[in-house]
Scaffold this motif. Sequence first.
Motif, short mmCIF file in Angstrom:
data_model
loop_
_atom_site.label_atom_id
_atom_site.label_comp_id
_atom_site.label_asym_id
_atom_site.label_seq_id
_atom_site.Cartn_x
_atom_site.Cartn_y
_atom_site.Cartn_z
N ALA A 189 0.77 -0.99 -0.07
CA ALA A 189 -0.21 -0.14 -0.64
C ALA A 189 0.96 2.12 -0.12
CB ALA A 189 -1.00 0.43 1.05
N ASN A 190 0.34 1.83 -0.48
CA ASN A 190 1.46 3.38 -0.73
C ASN A 190 0.60 4.44 -1.05
OD1 ASN A 190 4.22 4.61 -1.97
ND2 ASN A 190 2.93 5.29 -3.46
N ILE A 191 1.10 5.51 0.15
CA ILE A 191 0.13 6.81 0.50
C ILE A 191 1.54 7.78 -0.35
CG2 ILE A 191 -0.14 8.06 1.91
CD1 ILE A 191 -1.48 5.35 2.95
N THR A 195 -2.34 10.63 -3.54
CA THR A 195 -2.85 9.50 -4.56
C THR A 195 -2.39 8.44 -3.51
OG1 THR A 195 0.03 8.82 -4.97
CG2 THR A 195 -1.42 9.77 -6.61
N GLN A 196 -3.29 7.68 -3.29
CA GLN A 196 -3.45 6.07 -2.50
C GLN A 196 -3.02 4.83 -3.55
OE1 GLN A 196 -5.82 8.48 -1.09
NE2 GLN A 196 -4.04 10.01 -0.58
N THR A 197 -2.31 3.70 -3.37
CA THR A 197 -3.03 2.60 -4.82
C THR A 197 -2.53 1.60 -3.40
OG1 THR A 197 -0.69 3.05 -4.91
CG2 THR A 197 -1.75 3.54 -5.86
N PHE A 198 -2.81 0.34 -3.61
CA PHE A 198 -3.01 -0.72 -2.77
C PHE A 198 -2.55 -1.96 -4.13
CE2 PHE A 198 -4.99 -4.30 -1.64
CZ PHE A 198 -3.53 -5.11 0.16
N ARG A 199 -2.17 -2.32 -3.93
CA ARG A 199 -1.26 -3.72 -4.85
C ARG A 199 -1.52 -5.27 -3.93
NH1 ARG A 199 2.92 -4.09 -9.71
NH2 ARG A 199 1.86 -6.37 -10.59
N LEU A 200 -2.28 -6.37 -3.59
CA LEU A 200 -2.28 -7.32 -3.29
C LEU A 200 -1.24 -7.95 -3.40
CD1 LEU A 200 -4.06 -9.01 -0.96
CD2 LEU A 200 -5.56 -9.55 -2.54
N PHE A 201 -1.26 -8.29 -4.93
CA PHE A 201 0.28 -9.56 -5.00
C PHE A 201 0.53 -8.69 -6.27
CE2 PHE A 201 1.16 -13.83 -7.28
CZ PHE A 201 1.71 -14.35 -6.04
#
Length: 218
Positions: A189-191, A195-201
Amino acid sequence: MKSIITTLAIFIGIIAQAQIEKGTMSIGTTLDGNYDRGVNNYQFNNVTSYNWGFKLTPTFEYFVKNNLSVGAGIGYGIQQNIRNTEPLTMNQFPTTIANTIENYSVSLFVRKFWTVNKKIGVYIQPKLSSFYNETTNKNKVDNPAFPENLQTAYTYSNYWNHNLNLNAGVHYFVTPKWSLKAETLVSQANITKSTQTFRLFYTNINLTFGINYFFGKK
């Protein structure tokens, strides 16, 4: 049934012998880098591009329980892209575009080990990191009609971003005190401010290599 119990007892005994004991401390570092060069010929230009960078992250950890540590790290990294354009016609000028990002980081992590034997083990590592980034962009046009100090333009910016990562890795004890490790990013998870992004895998493998020295108990 007796053979199953005997096998389990042997396996538990191996794991117990291979534990990293509570009270053990470790200092280490990870280092990763990249470099590539490309040459492309367009209609009226020859373009040569360079991409390079590295990141160094020293760490310290303390084992609060057998095979479970908490730790902290600091880091420095740089990534640069340089693009040189050589025109093939007389009415254009050579240009150089260089984009540089430097970052300084602090991180906190928890690392859980599962040891296969005295030499080899695996771990997972949740890690919270904060990065201060400085970006410099350079644009130079070799136009003899302008003084040299006016041929180059610079822009500068800075920003913070914060990551919550889950990493997985494997470590190999070369000696009882020294281990080598390889680690990959599993999810993130990047903040940033905007922007805020999330990559599960992460499906692609992105390996980071490191070394650790263990002291105190082990």
